[in-house]
Scaffold this motif. Structure first.
Motif, PDB file in Angstrom:
ATOM      1  N   UNK A 250       0.819  -1.210   0.000  1.00 44.04           N
ATOM      2  CA  UNK A 250       0.000   0.000   0.000  1.00 44.04           C
ATOM      3  C   UNK A 250       0.857   1.266   0.000  1.00 44.04           C
ATOM      4  N   UNK A 251       1.943   1.295   0.794  1.00 45.85           N
ATOM      5  CA  UNK A 251       2.747   2.517   0.864  1.00 45.85           C
ATOM      6  C   UNK A 251       3.453   2.814  -0.459  1.00 45.85           C
ATOM      7  N   UNK A 252       3.807   1.755  -1.220  1.00 47.44           N
ATOM      8  CA  UNK A 252       4.440   1.985  -2.519  1.00 47.44           C
ATOM      9  C   UNK A 252       3.431   2.454  -3.565  1.00 47.44           C
ATOM     10  N   UNK A 253       2.153   2.148  -3.354  1.00 50.16           N
ATOM     11  CA  UNK A 253       1.131   2.617  -4.282  1.00 50.16           C
ATOM     12  C   UNK A 253       1.104   4.132  -4.340  1.00 50.16           C
ATOM     13  N   UNK A 254       1.382   4.790  -3.223  1.00 51.20           N
ATOM     14  CA  UNK A 254       1.406   6.256  -3.184  1.00 51.20           C
ATOM     15  C   UNK A 254       2.519   6.795  -4.073  1.00 51.20           C
ATOM     16  N   UNK A 255       3.697   6.186  -3.989  1.00 50.47           N
ATOM     17  CA  UNK A 255       4.812   6.623  -4.823  1.00 50.47           C
ATOM     18  C   UNK A 255       4.526   6.383  -6.296  1.00 50.47           C
ATOM     19  N   UNK A 256       3.915   5.226  -6.601  1.00 54.63           N
ATOM     20  CA  UNK A 256       3.588   4.931  -7.994  1.00 54.63           C
ATOM     21  C   UNK A 256       2.584   5.942  -8.530  1.00 54.63           C
ATOM     22  N   UNK A 257       1.591   6.291  -7.721  1.00 47.81           N
ATOM     23  CA  UNK A 257       0.594   7.269  -8.149  1.00 47.81           C
ATOM     24  C   UNK A 257       1.248   8.602  -8.488  1.00 47.81           C
ATOM     25  N   UNK A 258       2.226   9.009  -7.683  1.00 45.24           N
ATOM     26  CA  UNK A 258       2.900  10.288  -7.920  1.00 45.24           C
ATOM     27  C   UNK A 258       3.663  10.254  -9.248  1.00 45.24           C
ATOM     28  N   UNK A 259       4.311   9.124  -9.554  1.00 39.47           N
ATOM     29  CA  UNK A 259       5.046   9.015 -10.825  1.00 39.47           C
ATOM     30  C   UNK A 259       4.073   9.061 -12.003  1.00 39.47           C
ATOM     31  N   UNK A 260       2.963   8.351 -11.886  1.00 38.58           N
ATOM     32  CA  UNK A 260       1.983   8.347 -12.971  1.00 38.58           C
ATOM     33  C   UNK A 260       1.359   9.725 -13.164  1.00 38.58           C
ATOM     34  N   UNK A 261       1.313  10.511 -12.091  1.00 32.44           N
ATOM     35  CA  UNK A 261       0.678  11.824 -12.171  1.00 32.44           C
ATOM     36  C   UNK A 261       1.553  12.847 -12.872  1.00 32.44           C
ATOM     37  N   UNK A 262       2.853  12.910 -12.491  1.00 27.33           N
ATOM     38  CA  UNK A 262       3.696  13.969 -13.056  1.00 27.33           C
ATOM     39  C   UNK A 262       4.980  13.467 -13.704  1.00 27.33           C
ATOM     40  N   UNK A 263       5.232  12.139 -13.645  1.00 31.01           N
ATOM     41  CA  UNK A 263       6.414  11.600 -14.313  1.00 31.01           C
ATOM     42  C   UNK A 263       7.711  11.806 -13.564  1.00 31.01           C
ATOM     43  N   UNK A 264       7.657  12.318 -12.320  1.00 25.44           N
ATOM     44  CA  UNK A 264       8.870  12.553 -11.531  1.00 25.44           C
ATOM     45  C   UNK A 264       8.938  11.581 -10.366  1.00 25.44           C
ATOM     46  N   UNK A 265      10.159  11.217  -9.981  1.00 20.79           N
ATOM     47  CA  UNK A 265      10.352  10.371  -8.810  1.00 20.79           C
ATOM     48  C   UNK A 265      11.761  10.581  -8.273  1.00 20.79           C
ATOM     49  N   UNK A 266      12.021  10.042  -7.087  1.00 20.50           N
ATOM     50  CA  UNK A 266      13.338  10.108  -6.453  1.00 20.50           C
ATOM     51  C   UNK A 266      13.854   8.685  -6.235  1.00 20.50           C
TER      52      UNK A 266
END
Length: 505
Positions: A250-266
């Motif tokens: 579940x906690x990784x789903x949040x990070x995946x959602x952010x990448x799908x939203x704006x294409x950025x990640x760390x």
């Protein structure tokens, strides 16, 4: 023959390996540091010279100008099927673990025994040849087979999505071929010239999945001895296939959602945002709507993934495709084993068509491979089919009361476990397992050996059975020993020892 590339800053190591491999008739090319080797790869790529590239790479782990682990990662990005052997001192065994995680074929401890090193390189060359053959067969094979109306609907949907970059969610039972659909979507998309990167989110431990997806910086956690690109970076400009997305923590789903939203990640441990251009295709066998209601899957992520949904039918919903798929898999298995393809009788084919295939297309493929190994004659008869098929109730008939007879399903598990006669008791009645197919052949072979007065019958037959099991598993995993051992349910050291004992090198 393609040469073995050696990279080591120690000239004595290069000299010893060059001479030893030359005596074996194996060409070599040596480099003093990773920069030279990467430059040679770039030159080959620019000249389009595939034949002069390496068949195997042997690399030291500590060199001026770059480590062997960093080189391993860069080489795997360009040549993912290339076997890489990492040479390491005994004090670097922790690094060897990192090498395996990065995809190394094997590691070679220093100081090494030269014959052992040559033997290891020979095995790596064989792996390289198998990879080339498998790639050629995959290129020649059709993407997907299916004349059933349900599959034609899937093909039409792939065609309609061919010029789109939209996110796709593929649903269907396990083994129904969801990754094949994802690869077809990639091949016929604007991203076709980019990489196709697949990751099974259910197969990777939670603590490693974040690093696998987004990469990590050096020193971000114990064992992170070098920076590593994650799957999102590896798939930049191409397609990222997230299999079994319903099992993502579940906690990784949040990070995946952010990448799908704006294409950025760390990256893990990183402080700089990374931008990626990736088309995401996800797949699951689970009911995501139910997972959302249960609070196990984020609703906003579900809607982000569920832009276009493709449902892949189970094999029992497309029985008319079973004959064509069976003949295709029998031919494919014959090529992998290097034997003459077997034919299948109409009666046996009809029995397969009536089978429900709980494991779907993957189970049919495993059954065909099992038949190529275990069926005694060149024509596969109904009696040669595995017990799971012979004891199943044909479609449309009522299932009988289960009989207390021990049976195994070797094909669905992709493991060929020998079945010995077993007694069972139920309601006071003693029943025995009745040998069928290959078991009768085994009994006949044993009886013939015993009648002729041969000694060590047990060791002889068990050795031959183990040889068949290991060769079938290695063929199924395209020579990857660790994966073959896992599928057989034995340890890595056991499969290595058995391969040596049985002369299967």
């Amino acid at each position: 023959m393609k040469p073995i590339w050696i990279v080591d800053d120690d000239p004595s190591i290069r000299f010893v390996l060059e001479k030893a491999l030359s005596r074996e008739g194996l060409p070599t090319r040596s480099f003093t540091n990773p920069r030279e080797l990467l430059a040679a790869l770039d030159d080959n790529a620019a000249a389009g010279e595939d034949s002069s590239g390496p068949s195997v790479l042997v690399s030291d782990i500590r060199m001026p100008g770059g480590s062997g682990l960093e080189l391993l990662e860069k080489v795997k990005e360009r040549l993912p099927g290339l076997p890489v052997i990492i040479m390491t001192a005994f004090s670097d065994l922790d690094s060897a673990v990192s090498a395996f995680q990065g995809g190394a074929f094997e590691y070679l401890p220093k100081p090494f025994d030269v014959p052992k090193a040559v033997e290891l390189i020979h095995r790596a060359v064989e792996e390289s040849v198998r990879e080339e053959v498998a790639e050629q067969q995959q290129a020649q094979a059709p993407e997907m087979l299916g004349q059933a109306p349900a599959m034609q609907d899937v093909f039409r949907a792939i065609g309609r999505l061919s010029q789109s970059n939209v996110t796709v969610l593929i649903t269907g039972e396990s083994g129904s071929g969801k990754e094949l659909v994802a690869r077809a979507l990639h091949k016929h998309s604007p991203h076709a010239k980019g990489p196709f990167v697949a990751i099974n989110t259910a197969a990777i431990p939670k603590e490693l999945l974040e690093s696998e997806l987004f990469g990590h910086e050096r020193g971000s956690f114990t064992g992170a001895q070098a920076s590593r690109r994650g799957r999102f970076e590896q798939a930049d400009g191409g397609t990222l296939f997230l299999d079994e997305i319903g099992d993502m923590p579940f906690d990784l789903q949040t990070r995946l959602l952010r990448v799908l939203s704006d294409g950025h990640f760390y990256r893990v441990g990183g402080h700089s945002a990374i931008k990626t251009h990736v088309r995401v295709v996800a797949a699951t066998h689970q009911d995501l709507e139910r997972r959302v209601r249960e609070g196990a899957f984020r609703e906003d992520l579900f809607h982000r993934l569920n832009v276009i949904r493709l449902r892949l039918p189970a094999l029992r919903e497309r029985r008319e495709d079973v004959p064509a798929l069976t003949r295709h898999f029998l031919g494919l298995s014959a090529r992998q084993l290097g034997v003459e393809p077997k034919r299948i009788s109409e009666a046996a084919l009809g029995r397969l068509v009536d089978f429900s295939f709980p494991g779907n297309v993957r189970q049919l493929e495993n059954i065909c491979h099992w038949l190529m190994v275990m069926a005694p004659a060149q024509v596969i008869e109904e009696k040669d089919l595995p017990p799971e098929v012979l004891t199943a109730t044909p479609a449309g008939e009522h299932a009988p009361v289960p009989s207390p007879v021990l049976a195994v399903a070797p094909a669905s598990a992709s493991v060929l476990n020998p079945v010995l006669p077993v007694e069972a008791h139920a309601a006071g009645t003693e029943m025995k397992h009745v040998p069928t197919g290959w078991e009768r052949g085994l009994q006949a072979e044993a009886a013939g050996m015993l009648a002729s007065g041969q000694s060590e019958v047990w060791d002889s037959l068990i050795g031959r059975a183990e040889s068949c099991l290991i060769q079938a598993a290695l063929s199924d995993t395209r020579g990857r020993r660790i994966e073959a051992a896992q599928k057989l349910g034995i340890g890595r050291n056991t499969i290595t020892r058995k391969i040596q004992e049985l002369g299967l090198e």
